[in-house]
Design an enzyme around this catalytic site. Structure first.
Site, PDB file in Angstrom:
ATOM      1  N   LYS A 115       0.793  -1.154  -0.177  1.00  0.00           N
ATOM      2  CA  LYS A 115      -0.076  -0.005  -0.043  1.00  0.00           C
ATOM      3  C   LYS A 115       0.826   1.224  -0.197  1.00  0.00           C
ATOM      4  O   LYS A 115       0.517   2.668  -0.425  1.00  0.00           O
ATOM      5  CB  LYS A 115      -0.906  -0.070   1.162  1.00  0.00           C
ATOM      6  CG  LYS A 115      -1.900  -1.053   1.306  1.00  0.00           C
ATOM      7  CD  LYS A 115      -3.070  -1.163   0.285  1.00  0.00           C
ATOM      8  CE  LYS A 115      -4.119  -2.310   0.680  1.00  0.00           C
ATOM      9  NZ  LYS A 115      -3.638  -3.357   0.138  1.00  0.00           N
TER      10      LYS A 115
HETATM   11  C1  LIG Z   1      -4.058  -4.679  -0.657  1.00  0.00           C
HETATM   12  C2  LIG Z   1      -2.994  -5.866  -0.498  1.00  0.00           C
HETATM   13  C3  LIG Z   1      -3.232  -7.022  -1.505  1.00  0.00           C
HETATM   14  C4  LIG Z   1      -4.157  -6.837  -2.700  1.00  0.00           C
HETATM   15  O1  LIG Z   1      -4.270  -5.736  -3.579  1.00  0.00           O
HETATM   16  P1  LIG Z   1      -5.457  -5.074  -4.568  1.00  0.00           P
HETATM   17  O2  LIG Z   1      -4.942  -3.966  -5.189  1.00  0.00           O
HETATM   18  O3  LIG Z   1      -6.460  -4.687  -3.404  1.00  0.00           O
HETATM   19  O4  LIG Z   1      -5.938  -6.343  -5.133  1.00  0.00           O
HETATM   20  C5  LIG Z   1      -2.555  -7.957  -1.714  1.00  0.00           C
HETATM   21  N1  LIG Z   1      -1.408  -8.135  -0.771  1.00  0.00           N
HETATM   22  C6  LIG Z   1      -1.217  -7.153   0.214  1.00  0.00           C
HETATM   23  C7  LIG Z   1      -0.511  -7.228   1.433  1.00  0.00           C
HETATM   24  C8  LIG Z   1      -2.075  -5.981   0.275  1.00  0.00           C
HETATM   25  O5  LIG Z   1      -1.839  -4.979   1.212  1.00  0.00           O
END
Ligand SMILES: *Cc1c(COP(=O)(O)O)cnc(C)c1O
Length: 502
Positions: A115
């Site tokens: 993120k």
């Molecule tokens: C948010 C997240 C995902 C998924 O990503 P999206 O863009 O929601 O598909 C996968 N792994 C981690 C560790 C995340 O924080």
């Protein structure tokens, strides 16, 4: 670039407005038309010697062309600097080996989660957007979090001028480490509240606050605007296109591929934002063969991509890859918008069906297009743990449970397709130390339920010798700043007091 509501082509806005608004009034998501993207093909040869920041500038300039180069450079410098991404000065998203395949490491930011790739830059895009629109307001961000997003948002907005942020998390709904990350968050403009309730209560609360007349009135009088750092914001999506391009270039420069060679990306998917950014990279001309959509037991996307029916009426599982525990993947709407050739009426129809019956089925024409570019499968909890163990013992790589889902699904893909000629790049989305209990028990077998997450973290280190990210290793000694725990009914008054004292 002009951006359109996926549910109404007559609602079109500039990128700063889309970044400010997040969602369109009709509930649609802002996105460019297919032709407008395809007309902006990037020439890989001409950028193959450029840094992450320079490539970010190229990509952001395509979509956010209402911003000046200086404005975008400012945002990029504030996000992708060596203070935020310490260990990999200037590389930001390194590509490393795992067996015969590659890991694209997206977890070297300030909170050790993927993120960070978007939430380090969004606050700057947001404040610049307000300045451009001559809205001289202070921005207050409200975020409901089930874990990773809250901390990445707190870190991203920390001490950004003219912004402040309140994060609501469910008292018992986040891991011990995530909780301590938030309770010790730094910055004069941040606030964290634990809610007696679950994640849904937190989300409901934030929605309720937005709709509250009294709060809106107070905000108006104080010249404050409420905003969210939601994952459907186009200002979070486009920065994610960058690392698809830089990882391709990294393999070029390591002589693993030649220009024009196809590669596959394997993406652990929740809200469909990360993998959609890969699809945008493909539209811009990046030579991608398949985008491999990896899910956990919440396999609604696996079923959708294989059958054309999206059905959210199913059991919800809490898994050891919690950021993928999602039944409605919001960003999918944008893919359907592109693949239907910007047909807003069709999108409205699908989304209405989703709201009323919980399911919709796409036309065979759109399904064929999806199947050409995507492969989807899922792995269950024991396959996930098994993959963490195999990756560690066979490939000597320590991976987190989300990355392990992708690793496992890649192996299923390889068994079904004999495409060993194509390089496979797995998007690695979190540090294994963010989920030390699950990772340790995968490697060691069952562990004692009485030991806390920090013991797991330290033991994981002594078993593997993989270094612990500094932001996590210093956590235990950081000062606790936020201990407020509130019942649902107390939260609004609490926020009103905050806003009044702004
Ligand atoms: C948010 C997240 C995902 C998924 O990503 P999206 O863009 O929601 O598909 C996968 N792994 C981690 C560790 C995340 O924080």
């Amino acid at each position: 670039m002009k951006l359109y509501s996926t549910r109404n082509l007559n609602d079109s806005v500039s990128s700063p407005i889309a970044i400010i608004k997040g969602l369109s009034n009709d509930g649609g998501l802002y996105f460019p038309k297919l032709n407008d993207i395809e007309n902006k093909k990037i020439d890989i040869e001409s950028i193959k010697n450029l840094s992450y920041k320079k490539i970010a500038l190229k990509i952001l300039s395509i979509f956010f062309d209402e911003f000046s180069v200086e404005e975008l450079e400012d945002c990029i410098e504030s996000a992708y600097n060596s203070k935020n991404f310490k260990s990999y000065d200037e590389i930001i998203a390194p590509v490393t080996k795992i067996g015969d395949d590659y890991l694209l490491e997206l977890f070297n930011g300030p909170t050790s989660a993927f993120k960070d790739m978007a939430l380090t830059i969004l606050p700057h895009l947001l404040t610049k957007s307000y300045m451009k629109c001559e809205l001289n307001k202070k921005i207050h961000i409200l975020t409901a979090t089930s874990g990773d997003t809250g901390m990445a948002a707190l870190s991203g907005f920390m001490n950004v001028p003219n912004t402040s942020i309140t994060v609501f998390y469910p008292t018992d709904g986040v891991s011990q480490i995530q909780k301590l990350q938030m309770k010790t968050a730094e910055g004069d403009n941040v606030d964290v509240v634990a809610l007696n309730g679950n994640f849904d209560d937190c989300q409901k609360l934030v929605k309720n606050i937005y709709a509250d007349e009294n709060i809106r009135h107070i905000c108006d009088s104080k010249n404050i605007v409420l905003s969210s750092a939601n994952s459907i914001n186009i200002g979070r999506l486009i920065p994610q296109v960058v690392y698809y391009v830089t990882s391709y270039i990294a393999l070029l420069n390591q002589n693993k591929i030649k220009i024009g060679d196809l590669v596959n990306f394997v993406v652990p998917t929740g809200n469909f934002g990360d993998i959609l950014a890969g699809y945008i990279a493909k539209l811009l001309g990046l030579p991608i063969d398949k985008l491999i959509c990896a899910s956990n037991d919440n396999n609604v996307l696996t079923e959708f991509i294989n059958t054309g029916t999206y059905n959210k009426n199913r059991v919800f599982y809490k898994t050891i890859s919690p950021s993928m525990d999602i039944l409605v993947s919001s960003n999918l709407e944008r893919l359907l918008f592109i693949l239907s050739n910007d047909d807003d009426k069709t999108i409205v129809q699908y989304m209405n069906e989703l709201n009323t019956t919980g399911e919709y089925t796409i036309s065979s024409d759109i399904l064929d297009k999806i199947k050409k570019d995507f492969f989807a499968d899922y792995s269950n909890e024991s396959e996930c743990k098994e993959s963490i163990k195999i990756a560690f013992e066979k490939d000597k790589r320590l991976i987190d449970p989300h990355t392990a889902i992708a690793y496992s699904v890649l192996n299923k893909f390889k068994r079904k397709n004999n495409s060993s000629a194509v390089a496979n790049i797995i998007l690695s989305t979190a540090s294994p130390y963010k989920f030390p209990r699950a990772v340790l028990s995968a490697i060691k077998g069952d562990i004692n339920n009485n030991i806390d997450d920090f013991h797991c973290l330290n033991e994981l280190y002594s078993v593997t010798n993989v270094s612990i990210p500094t932001n996590l290793s210093i956590l235990k000694n950081k000062k606790i700043r936020f201990e407020t725990i509130l019942n649902y009914d107390e939260c609004k008054d609490y926020l009103v007091n905050k806003l009044v004292s702004c």
